[in-house]
Design a protein around this motif. Structure first.
Motif, PDB file in Angstrom:
ATOM      1  N   PRO A 300     -63.122 -26.992 -21.166  1.00  0.00           N
ATOM      2  CA  PRO A 300     -62.935 -25.628 -20.640  1.00  0.00           C
ATOM      3  C   PRO A 300     -61.481 -25.350 -20.267  1.00  0.00           C
ATOM      4  CG  PRO A 300     -63.832 -27.043 -18.946  1.00  0.00           C
ATOM      5  CD  PRO A 300     -63.805 -27.864 -20.198  1.00  0.00           C
ATOM      6  N   ALA A 301     -61.184 -24.069 -20.144  1.00  0.00           N
ATOM      7  CA  ALA A 301     -59.837 -23.641 -19.775  1.00  0.00           C
ATOM      8  C   ALA A 301     -59.560 -23.970 -18.314  1.00  0.00           C
ATOM      9  CB  ALA A 301     -59.697 -22.140 -20.002  1.00  0.00           C
ATOM     10  N   PRO A 302     -58.286 -24.115 -17.934  1.00  0.00           N
ATOM     11  CA  PRO A 302     -57.956 -24.358 -16.526  1.00  0.00           C
ATOM     12  C   PRO A 302     -58.570 -23.295 -15.623  1.00  0.00           C
ATOM     13  CG  PRO A 302     -56.028 -24.685 -17.897  1.00  0.00           C
ATOM     14  CD  PRO A 302     -57.089 -24.117 -18.795  1.00  0.00           C
ATOM     15  N   GLN A 303     -59.156 -23.737 -14.525  1.00  0.00           N
ATOM     16  CA  GLN A 303     -59.896 -22.838 -13.648  1.00  0.00           C
ATOM     17  C   GLN A 303     -59.023 -21.733 -13.074  1.00  0.00           C
ATOM     18  OE1 GLN A 303     -62.017 -24.895 -10.560  1.00  0.00           O
ATOM     19  NE2 GLN A 303     -63.062 -23.046  -9.830  1.00  0.00           N
ATOM     20  N   SER A 304     -57.785 -22.056 -12.672  1.00  0.00           N
ATOM     21  CA  SER A 304     -56.922 -21.041 -12.071  1.00  0.00           C
ATOM     22  C   SER A 304     -56.527 -19.971 -13.083  1.00  0.00           C
ATOM     23  CB  SER A 304     -55.663 -21.684 -11.479  1.00  0.00           C
ATOM     24  OG  SER A 304     -54.842 -22.240 -12.494  1.00  0.00           O
ATOM     25  N   LEU A 305     -56.409 -20.364 -14.350  1.00  0.00           N
ATOM     26  CA  LEU A 305     -56.074 -19.412 -15.419  1.00  0.00           C
ATOM     27  C   LEU A 305     -57.200 -18.408 -15.610  1.00  0.00           C
ATOM     28  CD1 LEU A 305     -54.206 -18.562 -17.795  1.00  0.00           C
ATOM     29  CD2 LEU A 305     -55.443 -20.230 -19.194  1.00  0.00           C
ATOM     30  N   VAL A 306     -58.415 -18.901 -15.722  1.00  0.00           N
ATOM     31  CA  VAL A 306     -59.574 -18.025 -15.910  1.00  0.00           C
ATOM     32  C   VAL A 306     -59.768 -17.133 -14.683  1.00  0.00           C
ATOM     33  CG1 VAL A 306     -62.065 -17.939 -16.270  1.00  0.00           C
ATOM     34  CG2 VAL A 306     -60.683 -19.620 -17.503  1.00  0.00           C
ATOM     35  N   ALA A 307     -59.583 -17.700 -13.494  1.00  0.00           N
ATOM     36  CA  ALA A 307     -59.760 -16.918 -12.264  1.00  0.00           C
ATOM     37  C   ALA A 307     -58.759 -15.772 -12.208  1.00  0.00           C
ATOM     38  CB  ALA A 307     -59.598 -17.822 -11.046  1.00  0.00           C
ATOM     39  N   ALA A 308     -57.520 -16.022 -12.617  1.00  0.00           N
ATOM     40  CA  ALA A 308     -56.504 -14.964 -12.619  1.00  0.00           C
ATOM     41  C   ALA A 308     -56.863 -13.855 -13.600  1.00  0.00           C
ATOM     42  CB  ALA A 308     -55.141 -15.555 -12.965  1.00  0.00           C
ATOM     43  N   LEU A 309     -57.387 -14.237 -14.747  1.00  0.00           N
ATOM     44  CA  LEU A 309     -57.763 -13.239 -15.753  1.00  0.00           C
ATOM     45  C   LEU A 309     -58.981 -12.437 -15.305  1.00  0.00           C
ATOM     46  CD1 LEU A 309     -57.254 -15.345 -19.010  1.00  0.00           C
ATOM     47  CD2 LEU A 309     -55.827 -13.452 -18.186  1.00  0.00           C
ATOM     48  N   ARG A 310     -59.937 -13.091 -14.710  1.00  0.00           N
ATOM     49  CA  ARG A 310     -61.119 -12.379 -14.202  1.00  0.00           C
ATOM     50  C   ARG A 310     -60.731 -11.370 -13.126  1.00  0.00           C
ATOM     51  NH1 ARG A 310     -66.364 -13.897 -15.048  1.00  0.00           N
ATOM     52  NH2 ARG A 310     -66.740 -15.715 -16.392  1.00  0.00           N
ATOM     53  N   SER A 311     -59.831 -11.773 -12.259  1.00  0.00           N
ATOM     54  CA  SER A 311     -59.377 -10.860 -11.206  1.00  0.00           C
ATOM     55  C   SER A 311     -58.637  -9.670 -11.797  1.00  0.00           C
ATOM     56  CB  SER A 311     -58.470 -11.617 -10.233  1.00  0.00           C
ATOM     57  OG  SER A 311     -57.952 -10.758  -9.239  1.00  0.00           O
ATOM     58  N   ALA A 312     -57.806  -9.937 -12.805  1.00  0.00           N
ATOM     59  CA  ALA A 312     -57.043  -8.866 -13.436  1.00  0.00           C
ATOM     60  C   ALA A 312     -57.928  -7.914 -14.223  1.00  0.00           C
ATOM     61  CB  ALA A 312     -55.979  -9.468 -14.356  1.00  0.00           C
ATOM     62  N   ALA A 313     -59.108  -8.388 -14.639  1.00  0.00           N
ATOM     63  CA  ALA A 313     -59.987  -7.591 -15.500  1.00  0.00           C
ATOM     64  C   ALA A 313     -60.742  -6.501 -14.769  1.00  0.00           C
ATOM     65  CB  ALA A 313     -60.988  -8.513 -16.196  1.00  0.00           C
ATOM     66  N   SER A 314     -60.942  -6.635 -13.467  1.00  0.00           N
ATOM     67  CA  SER A 314     -61.840  -5.738 -12.751  1.00  0.00           C
ATOM     68  C   SER A 314     -61.410  -4.280 -12.849  1.00  0.00           C
ATOM     69  CB  SER A 314     -61.953  -6.165 -11.288  1.00  0.00           C
ATOM     70  OG  SER A 314     -60.676  -6.141 -10.659  1.00  0.00           O
ATOM     71  N   GLY A 315     -60.128  -4.017 -12.687  1.00  0.00           N
ATOM     72  CA  GLY A 315     -59.649  -2.632 -12.747  1.00  0.00           C
ATOM     73  C   GLY A 315     -59.825  -2.021 -14.118  1.00  0.00           C
ATOM     74  N   THR A 316     -59.585  -2.806 -15.171  1.00  0.00           N
ATOM     75  CA  THR A 316     -59.736  -2.306 -16.541  1.00  0.00           C
ATOM     76  C   THR A 316     -61.182  -1.960 -16.845  1.00  0.00           C
ATOM     77  OG1 THR A 316     -57.825  -3.561 -17.343  1.00  0.00           O
ATOM     78  CG2 THR A 316     -59.468  -2.912 -18.974  1.00  0.00           C
ATOM     79  N   ILE A 317     -62.103  -2.798 -16.384  1.00  0.00           N
ATOM     80  CA  ILE A 317     -63.521  -2.527 -16.628  1.00  0.00           C
ATOM     81  C   ILE A 317     -63.958  -1.262 -15.894  1.00  0.00           C
ATOM     82  CG2 ILE A 317     -65.864  -3.382 -16.266  1.00  0.00           C
ATOM     83  CD1 ILE A 317     -64.780  -6.206 -16.667  1.00  0.00           C
TER      84      ILE A 317
END
Length: 338
Positions: A300-317
């Motif tokens: 799996p991808a590094p956890q902090s990387l995925v967490a940063a992307l998930r956080s950044a995604a909320s506004g776009t969704i």
């Protein structure tokens, strides 16, 4: 005296025979004259999942219509028509249709960007179920623009190709990244990357000119383009499982007889099922090919990387849901509950 009496009868018989021969020739030529050929295109190679779909569709259409309808395919952006340009090219008569990456069509209707929303769909089964619910909305969006949806292709999960290993969220700021639609570009910028939405041909040019050092795309998209020549690292962030949509101009479809329309739609349904079956093993096949060509795959991808992307995604969704409307938002809400 008798021959003179028979002469008009013989003349009439000759004329009837000539007319019958002419009618036979016309009837024998009619199927050839009435055959329909559709020029269809994709910006991806023939061995890519999008190219495989068009090849399958061409074979199934020819078989089901006994050659009455044929499809002439152009691959690898041979016609210099990107996914986002295909609807206009079809309406202008340059092509009959094509297989277009759905995210690039979200400018036509926001609902077409549903499949590229980040971290909504995380499995093949959920991707199929979500797109089945969204299909009527896709069809409506295409029909409103004079286009007939034929079939969907679900892509393997999107990851990050890069020229160096990504170990965590801090690496995002080091990326000059090609995103595949407006939504993904917004997410990546919010996460700190220098991201821009580029059609594949322009993105490849930017990569070769060393203006880019990362791509957001699947193993399928990357393997088909041999991205390993420039980007030997792949981080499996499971960002999304996008779709591409095959379509034809509505006028061309409507010009067919009803029996031929049924056969074309049956061919499209068969193609869609084969594309779904292909997806089951596609990721494993891509990973094997990538490793053979020296790609380092982090899963799996590094956890902090995925967490940063998930956080950044909320506004776009949230912004997308407001644009796409309640029916589309309800599908996303359903998918998130699964």
């Amino acid at each position: 005296m008798l021959p003179d009496l028979l002469r008009p009868t013989r003349f009439l018989a000759k004329r009837i025979r000539a007319i019958l021969i002419l009618a036979s020739l016309v009837l024998s030529a009619a199927p050839a004259l009435a055959q329909v050929s559709w020029r269809m295109t994709t910006e991806y190679p023939q061995n890519n999942i999008s190219g495989i779909g068009l090849t399958t569709f061409a074979d199934r259409v020819a078989a089901r219509t006994n050659g009455f309808v044929t499809v002439a395919n152009a691959f690898d952006n041979e016609l210099k028509i990107s996914s986002g340009e295909m609807p206009r090219a079809a309406l202008d008569g340059r092509i009959a249709g094509g297989d277009a990456f759905a995210g690039a069509l979200s400018g036509l209707d926001p609902v077409l960007g549903l499949s590229t929303l980040p971290f909504v769909v995380q499995s093949v089964d959920l991707a199929r179920a979500t797109n089945a619910r969204a299909r009527p909305l896709y069809e409506k969006a295409f029909a409103a623009r004079g286009l007939k949806l034929l079939y969907l292709t679900i892509w393997p999960a999107t990851g990050l190709w890069s020229d160096h290993a990504l170990t965590g969220a801090d690496d995002l700021a080091k990326l000059n990244l090609r995103a595949y639609d407006a939504n993904s570009s917004a997410v990546m910028r919010a996460a700190g990357a220098n991201a821009q939405f580029l059609p594949m041909d322009k993105a490849l040019a930017g990569l070769k000119d060393h203006q880019l050092n990362a791509f957001l795309t699947s193993g399928d998209g990357g393997a088909g383009r041999k991205l390993w020549d420039f980007l030997p690292h792949f981080t499996a962030i499971n960002y999304a499982m996008p779709v591409s949509i095959a379509f034809v101009r509505s006028e061309d479809f409507a010009a067919l007889s009803e029996p031929m329309q049924r056969e074309v739609l049956a061919a499209a349904a068969e193609t869609e099922q084969r594309q779904f079956a292909l997806l089951a093993h596609r990721t494993a096949e891509n990973y094997a090919r990538m490793r053979e060509n020296g790609v380092s795959i982090v899963e799996p991808a590094p956890q902090s990387l995925v967490a940063a992307l998930r956080s950044a995604a909320s506004g776009t969704i949230t912004a997308w849901e407001a644009q796409a409307g309640p029916d589309a938002a309800a599908i996303v809400a359903w998918a998130r509950q699964q």
